[in-house]
Design a protein around this motif. Sequence first.
Motif, short mmCIF file in Angstrom:
data_model
loop_
_atom_site.label_atom_id
_atom_site.label_comp_id
_atom_site.label_asym_id
_atom_site.label_seq_id
_atom_site.Cartn_x
_atom_site.Cartn_y
_atom_site.Cartn_z
N MET A 1 -10.58 -30.01 1.38
CA MET A 1 -10.30 -28.87 0.51
C MET A 1 -10.61 -29.22 -0.94
O MET A 1 -10.54 -30.39 -1.34
CB MET A 1 -8.82 -28.47 0.62
CG MET A 1 -8.45 -27.77 1.92
SD MET A 1 -6.84 -26.97 1.83
CE MET A 1 -5.77 -28.38 1.69
N SER A 2 -10.90 -28.19 -1.74
CA SER A 2 -11.13 -28.40 -3.17
C SER A 2 -9.79 -28.57 -3.88
O SER A 2 -8.72 -28.28 -3.33
CB SER A 2 -11.87 -27.20 -3.76
OG SER A 2 -11.04 -26.04 -3.71
N ASP A 3 -9.87 -29.02 -5.14
CA ASP A 3 -8.64 -29.21 -5.92
C ASP A 3 -7.85 -27.92 -6.03
O ASP A 3 -6.62 -27.91 -5.87
CB ASP A 3 -8.99 -29.72 -7.33
CG ASP A 3 -9.50 -31.14 -7.32
OD1 ASP A 3 -9.36 -31.82 -6.28
OD2 ASP A 3 -10.05 -31.60 -8.34
N ILE A 4 -8.53 -26.81 -6.31
CA ILE A 4 -7.80 -25.55 -6.49
C ILE A 4 -7.19 -25.07 -5.19
O ILE A 4 -6.08 -24.51 -5.18
CB ILE A 4 -8.71 -24.47 -7.12
CG1 ILE A 4 -7.85 -23.27 -7.53
CG2 ILE A 4 -9.84 -24.05 -6.18
CD1 ILE A 4 -8.58 -22.24 -8.36
N GLN A 5 -7.84 -25.31 -4.05
CA GLN A 5 -7.27 -24.90 -2.77
C GLN A 5 -6.01 -25.71 -2.46
O GLN A 5 -5.01 -25.17 -1.99
CB GLN A 5 -8.31 -25.08 -1.65
CG GLN A 5 -9.45 -24.07 -1.71
CD GLN A 5 -10.56 -24.40 -0.73
OE1 GLN A 5 -10.87 -25.56 -0.47
NE2 GLN A 5 -11.17 -23.36 -0.17
N ILE A 6 -6.07 -27.03 -2.74
CA ILE A 6 -4.89 -27.87 -2.54
C ILE A 6 -3.75 -27.40 -3.43
O ILE A 6 -2.59 -27.26 -2.99
CB ILE A 6 -5.22 -29.35 -2.82
CG1 ILE A 6 -6.18 -29.89 -1.76
CG2 ILE A 6 -3.95 -30.19 -2.88
CD1 ILE A 6 -6.75 -31.26 -2.09
N ALA A 7 -4.07 -27.13 -4.70
CA ALA A 7 -3.05 -26.68 -5.64
C ALA A 7 -2.45 -25.35 -5.21
O ALA A 7 -1.22 -25.19 -5.17
CB ALA A 7 -3.65 -26.56 -7.04
N GLN A 8 -3.29 -24.37 -4.85
CA GLN A 8 -2.79 -23.06 -4.48
C GLN A 8 -1.95 -23.10 -3.22
O GLN A 8 -0.91 -22.43 -3.13
CB GLN A 8 -3.96 -22.08 -4.30
CG GLN A 8 -4.62 -21.69 -5.62
CD GLN A 8 -5.91 -20.90 -5.42
OE1 GLN A 8 -6.54 -20.95 -4.36
NE2 GLN A 8 -6.31 -20.18 -6.45
N ALA A 542 -18.80 -22.19 -14.81
CA ALA A 542 -18.43 -20.77 -14.80
C ALA A 542 -19.19 -19.96 -13.76
O ALA A 542 -18.71 -18.93 -13.28
CB ALA A 542 -18.66 -20.18 -16.19
N LEU A 543 -20.39 -20.42 -13.37
CA LEU A 543 -21.20 -19.68 -12.40
C LEU A 543 -20.52 -19.59 -11.03
O LEU A 543 -20.84 -18.69 -10.24
CB LEU A 543 -22.57 -20.34 -12.25
CG LEU A 543 -23.47 -20.37 -13.49
CD1 LEU A 543 -24.77 -21.10 -13.18
CD2 LEU A 543 -23.74 -18.97 -14.00
N LYS A 544 -19.61 -20.50 -10.73
CA LYS A 544 -18.98 -20.54 -9.41
C LYS A 544 -17.56 -19.96 -9.42
O LYS A 544 -16.87 -20.02 -8.41
CB LYS A 544 -18.94 -21.99 -8.91
CG LYS A 544 -20.32 -22.62 -8.75
CD LYS A 544 -20.22 -24.05 -8.26
CE LYS A 544 -21.60 -24.68 -8.11
NZ LYS A 544 -21.52 -26.11 -7.66
N ASP A 550 -6.39 -9.17 -6.08
CA ASP A 550 -4.97 -9.51 -6.18
C ASP A 550 -4.71 -10.71 -7.08
O ASP A 550 -3.61 -11.27 -7.10
CB ASP A 550 -4.36 -9.74 -4.79
CG ASP A 550 -5.07 -10.84 -4.02
OD1 ASP A 550 -6.09 -11.37 -4.54
OD2 ASP A 550 -4.61 -11.19 -2.92
N GLY A 551 -5.75 -11.11 -7.84
CA GLY A 551 -5.55 -12.14 -8.85
C GLY A 551 -5.75 -13.56 -8.39
O GLY A 551 -5.46 -14.50 -9.14
N LEU A 552 -6.27 -13.79 -7.18
CA LEU A 552 -6.46 -15.15 -6.68
C LEU A 552 -7.76 -15.72 -7.24
O LEU A 552 -8.83 -15.16 -7.04
CB LEU A 552 -6.49 -15.16 -5.16
CG LEU A 552 -6.53 -16.55 -4.50
CD1 LEU A 552 -5.24 -17.30 -4.74
CD2 LEU A 552 -6.81 -16.43 -3.01
N ILE A 553 -7.66 -16.85 -7.91
CA ILE A 553 -8.80 -17.48 -8.56
C ILE A 553 -9.51 -18.41 -7.57
O ILE A 553 -8.87 -19.09 -6.76
CB ILE A 553 -8.35 -18.26 -9.80
CG1 ILE A 553 -7.90 -17.29 -10.90
CG2 ILE A 553 -9.45 -19.18 -10.33
CD1 ILE A 553 -7.27 -17.96 -12.10
N SER A 554 -10.84 -18.46 -7.66
CA SER A 554 -11.61 -19.40 -6.86
C SER A 554 -12.65 -20.07 -7.76
O SER A 554 -13.00 -19.56 -8.82
CB SER A 554 -12.31 -18.69 -5.70
OG SER A 554 -13.23 -17.71 -6.18
N GLY A 555 -13.15 -21.23 -7.32
CA GLY A 555 -14.21 -21.92 -8.04
C GLY A 555 -13.77 -22.73 -9.23
O GLY A 555 -14.61 -23.29 -9.93
N LEU A 556 -12.46 -22.80 -9.47
CA LEU A 556 -11.94 -23.57 -10.62
C LEU A 556 -11.74 -25.01 -10.16
O LEU A 556 -10.63 -25.50 -10.08
CB LEU A 556 -10.64 -22.95 -11.11
CG LEU A 556 -10.15 -23.38 -12.50
CD1 LEU A 556 -11.10 -22.91 -13.59
CD2 LEU A 556 -8.75 -22.81 -12.76
#
Length: 557
Positions: A1-8, A542-544, A550-556
């Motif tokens: 998983m990516s960092d943001i997926q682990i965090a979320q 920023a391109l990704k 519903d406000g869920l961020i991806s690509g960060l």
Amino acid sequence: MSDIQIAQENEAKEMQPITTIAEKIGLQSADLEQYGPYKAKINFAAIKRLKEQPDGKLVLVTSINPTPAGEGKSTVTVGLGDALRQLDQAAIIALREPSLGPVMGMKGGATGGGYAQVVPMEDINLHFTGDMHALTAAVNTLAALIDNHIQQGNVLNIDPRRIIWKRGLDINDRALRQVVIGLGGPVQGVPRQDGFDITVASELMAILCLATDINDLKQRISQIVIGYTYDRQPITVAQLEVTGAIAMLLKDALKPNLVQTLEHTPALIHGGPFANIAHGCNSVLATQAALKLGDIAITEAGFGADLGAEKFLDIKVPQLGKTPDAIVIVATVRALKYNGGMPLADLTTENLGTLEKGFSNLAKHITNMQRYGVPVVVAINEFTTDTDAEITLLQEKCAAMNVKAILTSVWAHGGQGGIDLAHAVLAALEQPQDFHPLYDPKTNIKAKLTTIVTEIYGGHDVVFEGKAINQLKEIEQNGWDHLPICVAKTQYSLSDDPKALGAPTGFTVHVRELLPKLGAGFIVAMTGTVLTMPGLPKQPAALKMDVTEDGLISGLF
């Protein structure tokens, strides 16, 4: 998983109310100004009360020169804090705030990674509690007041050609490095050349991170030199009579921010000057609070030990009033092979010869940190492609320098992956330290710069070129040469040439500009081609990035 997926995933299930985190370190809800359920600022009354408490131990985390292969300094910092907590140590983390420049650009955020992160990750990497916006507003308010003073009669006789205060923006924008303002006729202002710095390179950011209270903040702001008169006399904010207005805009930003790690370790995240173009450390107030609220405070300094750590030790420590009790240097096998000349595409292949050659970079940083008289530990941030032979070689090379090198896997395993490192740090904290700074600030600028270049960078000499020659005379004539030096230099090399990897020697550092930052209390030496307003890469992060309805961020990340 990516960092943001682990965090979320973990944020949704595991985050504790910020009041619960505060209680762990002896703070009550009355000590906080909450920004929702998981973020808060510590108010001035609590900060004032904490000054009466004794200091804990201080651990400084730094690294080798950063490379595209990555070192994971923030990740190790967070993982070490979690590991110490698992060992029942009252540890607190103190980090810098991320800037939108790297977030939207190439470097990424500053919240750690994997299972060693501070959360809420998205908030911290984006708008957080508004500190960066407050700083940007303050920077530009001062710029507007300067131009308005000139437009309205220029009582102070400011020379528009010699204004050194720049506007600010917290994003990489190369188009704003050099601009012309005031066009369009007399009612639009006085035309002059201007430019933008990225907010985190502004002197106000440095001041925010070095001020100890509101009164100190105001005093420092009043001393900012914004430019010169037609007869070359310095003009300060105090003479503009706007100190109070600028301080007012920063009153809330001055308060440290409290959050938590994925494992609920308390973390103070406050201030974010870059280390290659500013002094690269989180705020004195946040570090002091961490020292008072815990038995062990773990903080980091930006980029490699030649930049962030040197500035922490020679600029921040005198303001902090506390020297580090141990220093951790983060390195990776991959990055050391890169320093040894190995192409990025080949870094997953075992190559002991290239690793041994690249070790020269780590060895130089070890020697530099030992020179300050503080015990040193090396953290080997593990990658799955590291081989046993490479790890063994790296540990043997460190052992030959009387330094323990501990394999650390906090990205994958959180605090549990940093237990061995935590034990090594605890042992280092029991060792005696005899801290001594690199130079005496009272020596002249050339002597201080020569010391930094020869002893820390490994170079031969420093030369002044272009503007710097006259600026040196000006600084000496104004009696500012007693201040410490903040070198603006590429982070990618010990030299001022970003392509000179490993541990180059015999080079000359070229100083092209000297900027007095009297409010911050140092002189900035601009070297090589380093810029105070970076540009975005061809393929910015920023391109990704995206956000759902519903406000869920991806690509960060």
